[in-house]
Design an enzyme around this catalytic site. Structure first.
Site, mmCIF file in Angstrom:
data_model
loop_
_atom_site.group_PDB
_atom_site.id
_atom_site.type_symbol
_atom_site.label_atom_id
_atom_site.label_comp_id
_atom_site.label_asym_id
_atom_site.label_seq_id
_atom_site.Cartn_x
_atom_site.Cartn_y
_atom_site.Cartn_z
ATOM 1 N N GLU A 5 9.472 16.450 14.774
ATOM 2 C CA GLU A 5 9.714 16.295 13.728
ATOM 3 C C GLU A 5 9.215 16.680 13.088
ATOM 4 O O GLU A 5 8.000 16.915 13.160
ATOM 5 C CB GLU A 5 9.129 14.467 13.784
ATOM 6 C CG GLU A 5 10.621 13.813 12.198
ATOM 7 C CD GLU A 5 9.870 12.559 11.884
ATOM 8 O OE1 GLU A 5 8.348 11.699 11.774
ATOM 9 O OE2 GLU A 5 10.560 12.452 11.083
ATOM 10 N N LYS B 251 0.869 -1.088 -0.291
ATOM 11 C CA LYS B 251 -0.445 -0.003 0.283
ATOM 12 C C LYS B 251 1.163 1.321 -0.332
ATOM 13 O O LYS B 251 1.356 1.729 0.911
ATOM 14 C CB LYS B 251 -1.187 0.504 0.588
ATOM 15 C CG LYS B 251 -1.690 1.310 0.877
ATOM 16 C CD LYS B 251 -2.628 1.763 2.298
ATOM 17 C CE LYS B 251 -1.761 2.376 3.206
ATOM 18 N NZ LYS B 251 -1.716 4.171 2.344
ATOM 19 N N CYS C 66 13.347 10.094 7.570
ATOM 20 C CA CYS C 66 13.371 10.203 8.225
ATOM 21 C C CYS C 66 14.572 10.356 9.064
ATOM 22 O O CYS C 66 14.971 10.487 10.141
ATOM 23 C CB CYS C 66 12.488 8.256 8.566
ATOM 24 S SG CYS C 66 13.623 7.411 7.762
ATOM 25 N N GLU D 11 9.274 0.771 11.101
ATOM 26 C CA GLU D 11 11.076 2.502 10.823
ATOM 27 C C GLU D 11 9.719 3.843 10.897
ATOM 28 O O GLU D 11 9.202 4.248 10.205
ATOM 29 C CB GLU D 11 11.009 2.007 9.517
ATOM 30 C CG GLU D 11 12.482 2.761 9.122
ATOM 31 C CD GLU D 11 12.502 4.004 8.459
ATOM 32 O OE1 GLU D 11 12.645 4.882 9.345
ATOM 33 O OE2 GLU D 11 12.888 4.580 7.585
HETATM 34 P P1 NDP Z 1 1.922 8.464 7.854
HETATM 35 O O1 NDP Z 1 2.689 7.922 9.711
HETATM 36 O O2 NDP Z 1 -0.006 9.034 8.350
HETATM 37 O O3 NDP Z 1 2.133 7.150 6.297
HETATM 38 C C1 NDP Z 1 2.505 6.478 5.912
HETATM 39 C C2 NDP Z 1 1.820 5.492 5.932
HETATM 40 O O4 NDP Z 1 1.211 5.048 6.765
HETATM 41 C C3 NDP Z 1 1.320 6.132 4.194
HETATM 42 O O5 NDP Z 1 0.712 4.431 3.279
HETATM 43 C C4 NDP Z 1 -0.262 5.971 4.923
HETATM 44 O O6 NDP Z 1 -1.145 6.147 4.728
HETATM 45 C C5 NDP Z 1 -0.703 4.658 6.285
HETATM 46 N N1 NDP Z 1 -1.598 5.420 7.058
HETATM 47 C C6 NDP Z 1 -2.088 6.579 7.103
HETATM 48 N N2 NDP Z 1 -3.356 5.574 8.877
HETATM 49 C C7 NDP Z 1 -2.996 5.012 8.321
HETATM 50 C C8 NDP Z 1 -3.582 3.714 10.185
HETATM 51 N N3 NDP Z 1 -4.069 4.523 10.765
HETATM 52 N N4 NDP Z 1 -2.543 2.747 9.408
HETATM 53 C C9 NDP Z 1 -2.255 2.118 8.849
HETATM 54 N N5 NDP Z 1 -1.751 3.015 7.617
HETATM 55 C C10 NDP Z 1 -2.049 4.424 7.893
HETATM 56 O O7 NDP Z 1 2.995 9.743 7.417
HETATM 57 P P2 NDP Z 1 1.899 10.967 6.699
HETATM 58 O O8 NDP Z 1 1.769 10.681 5.635
HETATM 59 O O9 NDP Z 1 0.787 11.864 7.415
HETATM 60 O O10 NDP Z 1 2.870 12.164 7.377
HETATM 61 C C11 NDP Z 1 2.902 12.502 8.740
HETATM 62 C C12 NDP Z 1 4.289 13.132 9.407
HETATM 63 O O11 NDP Z 1 4.701 11.321 9.583
HETATM 64 C C13 NDP Z 1 5.068 12.946 8.420
HETATM 65 O O12 NDP Z 1 5.387 14.744 8.744
HETATM 66 C C14 NDP Z 1 6.206 13.213 9.730
HETATM 67 O O13 NDP Z 1 6.936 13.084 10.786
HETATM 68 C C15 NDP Z 1 6.585 11.497 9.507
HETATM 69 N N6 NDP Z 1 6.458 10.870 8.352
HETATM 70 C C16 NDP Z 1 7.360 9.747 8.526
HETATM 71 C C17 NDP Z 1 8.446 8.638 7.688
HETATM 72 C C18 NDP Z 1 9.678 8.327 7.646
HETATM 73 O O14 NDP Z 1 10.543 8.304 6.881
HETATM 74 N N7 NDP Z 1 9.853 7.696 8.942
HETATM 75 C C19 NDP Z 1 7.542 9.243 6.446
HETATM 76 C C20 NDP Z 1 6.455 9.679 6.323
HETATM 77 C C21 NDP Z 1 6.046 10.140 7.725
HETATM 78 P P3 NDP Z 1 -1.726 7.654 3.105
HETATM 79 O O15 NDP Z 1 -0.359 8.412 3.170
HETATM 80 O O16 NDP Z 1 -2.320 7.236 2.041
HETATM 81 O O17 NDP Z 1 -2.554 8.172 4.709
#
Ligand code: NDP
Length: 497
Positions: A399, A191, A301, A266
């Site tokens: 972050e 996904k 990250c 991660e």
């Molecule tokens: P999320 O953690 O929300 O998203 C990561 C993935 O999880 C996406 O595919 C998202 O889907 C999915 N997701 C969202 N909610 C759920 C849930 N309840 N259950 C299962 N899967 C879910 O990150 P965001 O995109 O909202 O970013 C927000 C913050 O997260 C950023 O500002 C940053 O701080 C952090 N982040 C950290 C990352 C890293 O590499 N460690 C990467 C991305 C974000 P969808 O995007 O389609 O909603």
């Protein structure tokens, strides 16, 4: 052939055919509900394509296809050499379609085309190839046992692996999950983030073309609800996630509420980059400090978002970092000269701008601090630096996931280590020093999954495990260790007499 220009990429973008359907059981399909969401380019706000919004019926269909393929042994049951050959062909196809995939990545998430073509797509191909190579090299163990027994220990695929991945390095992060999962013999349901689903959707067809059997590699675009359905699914054996710590915690709870699927996380970071007065190369350290936070618009990250500088070198060093930051002036992401592209979407832009507003109230702005508009209709932010007097400011602790650097001053190495470790996160850290003993001593005390000495973000090789201490997650991507996440250990005891 001359390298491509902005104009070349724009023309190519106009004729690009973009697939927005899910990929389930070897074929592109619309969501069962017929629902779609708009995939918008952060470059200029243009609609790229409607994308299938997968719901329960689609998730169930993908998991069922993955389970059927796994049970039939169409992938795990293949001769290891045959699976390796398929993975190599898959990697070759990623490379052969470099321009198209790089263009999709840049249009979809806004990163500079120069990065998509040299980092993201080649990195994903390398990852697929690397794990393909491992398939016929790794065996099990014969364990010491009583004389009348033969004791075998082997690793078997866990079954159906769901990969829920973020938008910052869409296909690269996906490959860090699906390549070892496939290499280990599993079926995968991927996904992608709804902010950046396009390369994952396209890559599914390349996996099929390479020879990955139907049902073994599925892609289900959708929002967080689709991720949650996978996290709660009773027939998903393992879920590998990259994203925010908040969602990571929810996914662990979902596993507990459902079938105790293995969960690998991660998550976020607030990594410290420590510069000591005996840093052997201040120019390089300054360029590296800028790259550590401004590369990929700071949407990393591992971003070196906390720069810890010794008081005695602070002014001179920060001047060099400010100079180096100029290389990251926001530009058109399709211009090969651009180093800083667009923020992924309006929500993330608002998040970054709100942190900048908070920073202006609690710290001293050193550079940047405003929106930029190299392309109208897009989401851009200037590279921004704050001097944080206490290190307790919100911009110094939380972050942000954007191009915002917080500078913290220290007087002793011990203080720097204490500040570096004073975080809920523990993903990465760096120290710059010319003293070998100090380097080792400091590295040993830093509570982080990766520690760099006199560099930042080196380690493109797949050989290094990648992941975090504390609330930066569990388990490791990359390296042979990642294969362990996608396998179960089995002991077989054979009585001889
Ligand atoms: P999320 O953690 O929300 O998203 C990561 C993935 O999880 C996406 O595919 C998202 O889907 C999915 N997701 C969202 N909610 C759920 C849930 N309840 N259950 C299962 N899967 C879910 O990150 P965001 O995109 O909202 O970013 C927000 C913050 O997260 C950023 O500002 C940053 O701080 C952090 N982040 C950290 C990352 C890293 O590499 N460690 C990467 C991305 C974000 P969808 O995007 O389609 O909603």
């Amino acid at each position: 052939m001359a390298s491509k220009t902005l104009n070349d990429w724009q023309q190519r973008a106009q004729s690009l055919k973009i697939e927005g359907r899910a990929f389930i059981d070897g074929a592109y399909v619309n969501a069962a509900s017929g629902q779609t969401f708009d995939c918008i380019s952060p470059i200029d706000g243009r609609l790229l394509t409607p994308v299938a919004e997968c719901g329960e019926a689609d998730i169930n269909a993908a998991v069922a296809a993955a389970r059927r393929a796994f049970n039939q042994g169409v992938w795990a049951g293949l001769n290891p050499r045959a699976r390796k050959a398929v993975m190599h062909k898959f990697a070759d196809l990623l490379r052969a379609n470099l321009d198209e995939l790089a263009l999709l990545e840049t249009l979809d998430m806004g990163k500079p085309i120069g990065d998509s073509t040299t980092v993201d797509i080649p990195g994903a191909a390398y990852c697929v190839q690397w794990y393909g190579e491992a398939i016929d090299k790794i065996g099990g163990e014969i364990a010491p046992a009583d004389h009348h027994l033969v004791g075998l220990v082997d690793r078997v695929p866990v079954g159906v692996v769901a990969a829920v991945v973020p938008w910052n390095f869409p296909i690269l992060m996906a490959s860090w999950k699906f390549a070892p999962a496939l290499a280990a013999g599993n079926s995968v349901v991927l996904k992608p983030s709804e902010k950046s689903p396009l390369t994952a959707i396209r890559v599914a067809a390349l996996a099929k073309e390479a020879g990955i059997p139907d049902g073994v590699f599925n892609v289900v675009p959708g929002g967080g609800a689709a991720g949650k359905l996978l996290a709660l699914h009773m027939d998903v054996d393992c879920l590998a996630f990259t994203g925010s710590t908040a969602v990571g915690k929810q996914i662990m709870q979902c596993a507990g509420q459902s079938n105790l699927k293995r969960v690998w996380l991660e998550l976020g970071g607030k990594s410290a980059n420590i510069v000591l007065p005996d840093c052997p190369d201040m120019e390089r350290a300054a360029r590296s400090a800028a790259g550590a936070i401004f590369f990929n618009m700071g949407e990393m990250c591992t971003a070196g978002s906390r720069l810890l500088v010794h008081r005695s070198i602070k002014d001179a060093f920060l001047e060099k970092v400010r100079e180096a930051a100029k290389a990251y002036t926001p530009g058109h992401p399709l211009d090969p000269a651009t180093n800083m592209g667009a923020i992924v979407d309006g929500i993330q832009l608002e998040r970054v701008l709100s942190y900048i507003a908070i920073g202006k109230g609690e710290a001293k702005l050193l550079t940047g601090g405003e929106r930029a508009e190299p392309v109208s209709g897009g989401h851009y932010v200037q590279p921004t630096m704050f001097d944080c007097p206490t290190g307790k400011e919100r911009v110094a602790c939380e972050e942000i996931f954007g191009p915002v650097l917080s500078v913290i001053t220290f007087d002793t190495v011990e203080e720097a280590i204490r500040i570096a470790n004073d975080s809920d996160y523990g993903l990465a850290a760096a120290v710059w020093t010319g003293d070998l003993t100090c380097a080792h001593d400091t590295a040993r005390q830093l509570r982080a999954g990766t520690v760099w000495v006199n560099c930042y973000d080196e380690g493109g090789d797949m050989n290094f495990p990648f992941g975090g201490f504390k609330q930066s997650g569990n388990g490791r991507d990359k390296s042979l260790h990642a294969l362990e996440k996608y396998t179960e250990l089995r002991s077989t005891l054979v009585r001889l007499r």
